[in-house]
Design a protein around this motif. Structure first.
Motif, PDB file in Angstrom:
ATOM      1  N   SER A 254      -5.649  -3.138   5.294  1.00  0.00           N
ATOM      2  CA  SER A 254      -6.375  -2.769   4.079  1.00  0.00           C
ATOM      3  C   SER A 254      -5.818  -1.434   3.596  1.00  0.00           C
ATOM      4  CB  SER A 254      -7.865  -2.616   4.385  1.00  0.00           C
ATOM      5  OG  SER A 254      -8.071  -1.469   5.199  1.00  0.00           O
ATOM      6  N   SER A 255      -6.034  -1.119   2.343  1.00  0.00           N
ATOM      7  CA  SER A 255      -5.496   0.138   1.813  1.00  0.00           C
ATOM      8  C   SER A 255      -6.040   1.347   2.570  1.00  0.00           C
ATOM      9  CB  SER A 255      -5.771   0.254   0.314  1.00  0.00           C
ATOM     10  OG  SER A 255      -7.150   0.201   0.045  1.00  0.00           O
TER      11      SER A 255
ATOM     12  N   ASN B  45       0.810  -1.209   0.000  1.00  0.00           N
ATOM     13  CA  ASN B  45       0.000   0.000   0.000  1.00  0.00           C
ATOM     14  C   ASN B  45       0.847   1.265   0.000  1.00  0.00           C
ATOM     15  OD1 ASN B  45      -2.567  -1.344   0.291  1.00  0.00           O
ATOM     16  ND2 ASN B  45      -2.049  -1.722   2.431  1.00  0.00           N
TER      17      ASN B  45
ATOM     18  N   CYS C 113      -0.240   5.414  -0.216  1.00  0.00           N
ATOM     19  CA  CYS C 113      -0.111   6.187   1.025  1.00  0.00           C
ATOM     20  C   CYS C 113       0.824   7.376   0.814  1.00  0.00           C
ATOM     21  CB  CYS C 113       0.430   5.299   2.141  1.00  0.00           C
ATOM     22  SG  CYS C 113      -0.689   4.021   2.720  1.00  0.00           S
TER      23      CYS C 113
ATOM     24  N   ASP D 205       1.665  -2.829   5.139  1.00  0.00           N
ATOM     25  CA  ASP D 205       1.441  -3.945   4.223  1.00  0.00           C
ATOM     26  C   ASP D 205       0.466  -4.976   4.781  1.00  0.00           C
ATOM     27  OD1 ASP D 205       3.060  -2.987   2.195  1.00  0.00           O
ATOM     28  OD2 ASP D 205       4.830  -4.109   2.834  1.00  0.00           O
TER      29      ASP D 205
END
Length: 168
Positions: A81-82, A3, A7, A78
């Protein structure tokens, strides 16, 4: 799942470039206006957090490495969830890893000790992502509203939290 790129993109869009506002405690190597040297903040990397770095001349590679090692990995980006990774990472950058983890823990209803362990991870992975993320954002906004910098920086902090809420 990685992600990090998402981010980083969001947080850098909020942090901007170089700033040396003398009223911002983060711009001083001592963490207090007037304490130490005014070295500024670049893309959210502050003199207060990194007093030995030449903030103004940080490269994008250095910024990416600092963000991944010091903010993204400690909030287990990681493993989330995103949406939760984005909320946790951005909070870690803007308010510190411990605060970010506490807000996640409070949103998940586990002991809020600021230490990201198996219990925290399990609660976050097993919960309603949308509710957890919004609750963590609400707690972040409440923290900001109680801080001494609210009168000067509160509107910007509020906009940032609202943009995060919209994104997730």
């Amino acid at each position: 799942m990685d992600n990090f790129a998402g981010c980083l993109d969001f947080t850098l869009s909020m942090e901007g470039g170089y700033s040396d506002d003398p009223a911002d405690p983060g711009n001083w190597t001592g963490g207090i206006p007037g304490a130490g040297e005014l070295r500024g903040t670049k893309c959210g990397i502050s003199a207060a957090a990194y007093p030995s770095l030449n903030i103004q001349d940080l490269s994008r590679k250095q910024i990416d490495e600092i963000y991944r090692n010091d903010y993204y990995e400690p909030v287990h980006g990681d493993d989330l969830s995103s949406s939760l990774a984005l909320v946790a990472f951005d909070a870690a950058v803007n308010a510190g890893v411990r605060h970010s983890v506490v807000w996640l823990q409070q949103s998940a209803g586990v002991v809020a000790d600021g230490i990201f362990g198996k219990i925290t991870l399990g609660a976050l992975q097993g919960g309603d992502v949308g509710k957890l993320a919004l609750e963590a954002l609400a707690r972040r906004l409440d923290y900001y509203a109680r801080s001494s910098g609210w009168n000067r920086f509160g509107l910007g902090w509020s906009r940032r939290v609202l943009k995060l809420a919209k994104k997730i």
